[in-house]
Write an enzyme that holds these catalytic residues in place. Structure first.
Site: not given
Ligand code: UD1
Length: 417
Positions: A22-23, A116, A121, A304, A396
């Site tokens: 999925k990711n 979320c 996030r 995850d 999902r």
């Molecule tokens: C992706 C995965 C999700 C997984 C996560 C961490 C997808 C579609 N989803 O989510 O399944 O759990 O990686 O492995 O690929 N953060 C910030 N600012 C930002 C972006 C992120 O502070 O602009 C923080 C988030 O709040 C969180 C951490 O960074 O605490 C990790 O988030 P991130 O790695 O961005 O996860 P996703 O890409 O949303």
């Protein structure tokens, strides 16, 4: 209301084939927007999240033909660079369209991904990346507008190795003028898969899978064919299902290096693991041993898989401590598992799981995707019947989970209750 009912099941046995990730599928689908010729994607999982991304692409002007997990996508004619709130708010991954839409059209108006349950996030790192490349960013009520006639290559340091921000910046940088360097980039296998896809369609990306990624911008990207990598989290969830029920089985169609942080823990907990090129054999003891876990970005233990391991550790021998470092509120499953007789205490980002609990079935709620998987796993070893509601979260991210578990001997079915 559609629910999943799980009953105490025998030890699982047999073979299970893992679907596409999925990711990986979500960013690769979003990146198809960069291609000016046809893109063929194989091994795309059948999930509600991938359906949402296909619909978002369709809205933008993509033509998509699908047959048996193979998608033929044409993004020759882009007619729209605004995502509709109704669709975009359904999944956070919709924000992955920002980078490709901006790079392809010079403008993107994206609905903000919304709240979320597992944490706030934010998207600040994505926006910081776009701004470093010269984009103008304006936040409105519920949306963000990003403009750049021509993005420029830049050196971008991420304060946290965010998966989504790394992916969005890579996509935007593919059409920027000059070279972009991302430092402290995420190293997840899904980043490498996205880079491999983009390189197939003519991008020049080096270093994906490490903490520094270099992207040389190109004027246009062509088309090409790419196979999505197997879903390491689905694989981990089935490994947990075998381990938890004292089962023996084979997980097929996987890349064992991607599940190494998970299999290392299972070995520590007493399971026998035997890996081949694209499969893992697991044989679990009657009772697993407790183990401490700290979630980390790849190659650390994946956040995850945290909920599924929590479920597993409720019946293990001894007490386990689980620390969640990636998301600030990812223990919602603990409340539901405790309703089934688990002994879990949560304090901030730490969970203490007292093993040896005899779980009993209850009515529980899938508060998020992986929490839903954890409840299914718990249901397999609980006496009586576990009725799980809010199961749209589960579809999902898991392709045919009920059917796959039934083939392995799990007593599980959908029911309208
Ligand atoms: C992706 C995965 C999700 C997984 C996560 C961490 C997808 C579609 N989803 O989510 O399944 O759990 O990686 O492995 O690929 N953060 C910030 N600012 C930002 C972006 C992120 O502070 O602009 C923080 C988030 O709040 C969180 C951490 O960074 O605490 C990790 O988030 P991130 O790695 O961005 O996860 P996703 O890409 O949303």
């Amino acid at each position: 209301m559609k629910t999943i009912i799980v009953k105490k099941s025998p030890s699982l046995s047999g073979e299970v084939s893992i679907s596409g990730s999925k990711n990986s599928a979500l960013p690769v689908l979003a990146a198809s927007l960069l291609a000016e010729d046809d893109v063929i994607l194989e091994n795309v999982p059948s999930l509600s999240d991938t359906d949402v991304m296909k619909n978002l692409l369709f809205d933008v002007g993509a033509e998509i033909n699908e047959h048996d997990g193979v998608l033929n996508i044409s993004c020759r004619n882009i007619k729209n660079n605004i995502t509709q709130h109704e669709l975009a708010s359904r999944m956070r991954g919709s924000f992955l369209l920002a980078g490709s839409m901006l790079a392809r059209t010079g403008y993107a108006k994206i609905s903000l991904p919304g709240g979320c349950p597992i944490g706030t996030r934010p998207i600040d790192l994505h926006l910081k990346g776009f701004a470093s490349m010269g984009a103008l960013i304006e936040r409105g009520h519920g949306f963000v507008e990003i403009k750049a006639k021509q993005l420029k290559g830049a050196r971008i340091y991420l304060d946290f190795p965010s998966v989504g921000a790394t992916e969005n910046i890579i996509m935007a940088a593919c059409r920027a003028d000059g070279t972009t360097i991302i430092e402290n980039a995420a190293a997840e296998p899904e980043i490498t898969d996205l880079a491999n896809f983009l390189n197939t369609i003519g991008a020049e990306i080096k270093g994906a899978g490490g903490d520094t990624i270099e992207i040389k911008g190109k004027k246009t990207l062509k088309g090409g064919c790419h196979r999505i990598i197997p879903d390491r989290i689905e694989a981990g969830s089935f490994l947990a299902a075998f381990a938890m029920t004292g089962g023996t089985g084979i997980i097929k169609n996987i890349i064992p290096a991607h599940t190494a942080p998970i299999t290392a823990k299972l070995t520590e907990m007493g399971a026998d693991i035997d890996e081949g090129e694209d499969f893992i054999k697991i044989s679990a003891p009657e009772r697993l041993k407790a183990s401490d876990i700290k979630t980390m970005p790849f190659p650390g233990f994946p956040t995850d898989m945290q909920a599924q391991f929590t479920a597993m550790l409720t019946s293990a021998e001894g007490t386990s401590i689980i620390i969640e470092t990636v998301f600030e509120n990812r223990f919602l499953h603990a409340v539901e598992l405790n309703r089934m007789g688990a002994k879990i205490k949560v304090d901030g980002r730490t969970e203490v799981v007292e093993g040896g609990a005899a779980l009993t079935g209850a009515r529980v709620r899938a508060t998020d995707l992986r929490a839903g998987a954890a409840l299914i796993l718990a249901g397999l070893i609980s006496s009586g019947e576990t009725v799980i509601s809010d199961i749209e979260h589960i579809s999902r991210g898991y392709d045919s989970i009920v059917e796959k578990l039934r083939k392995l001997g799990g007593i599980i079915e959908y029911a309208d209750l």
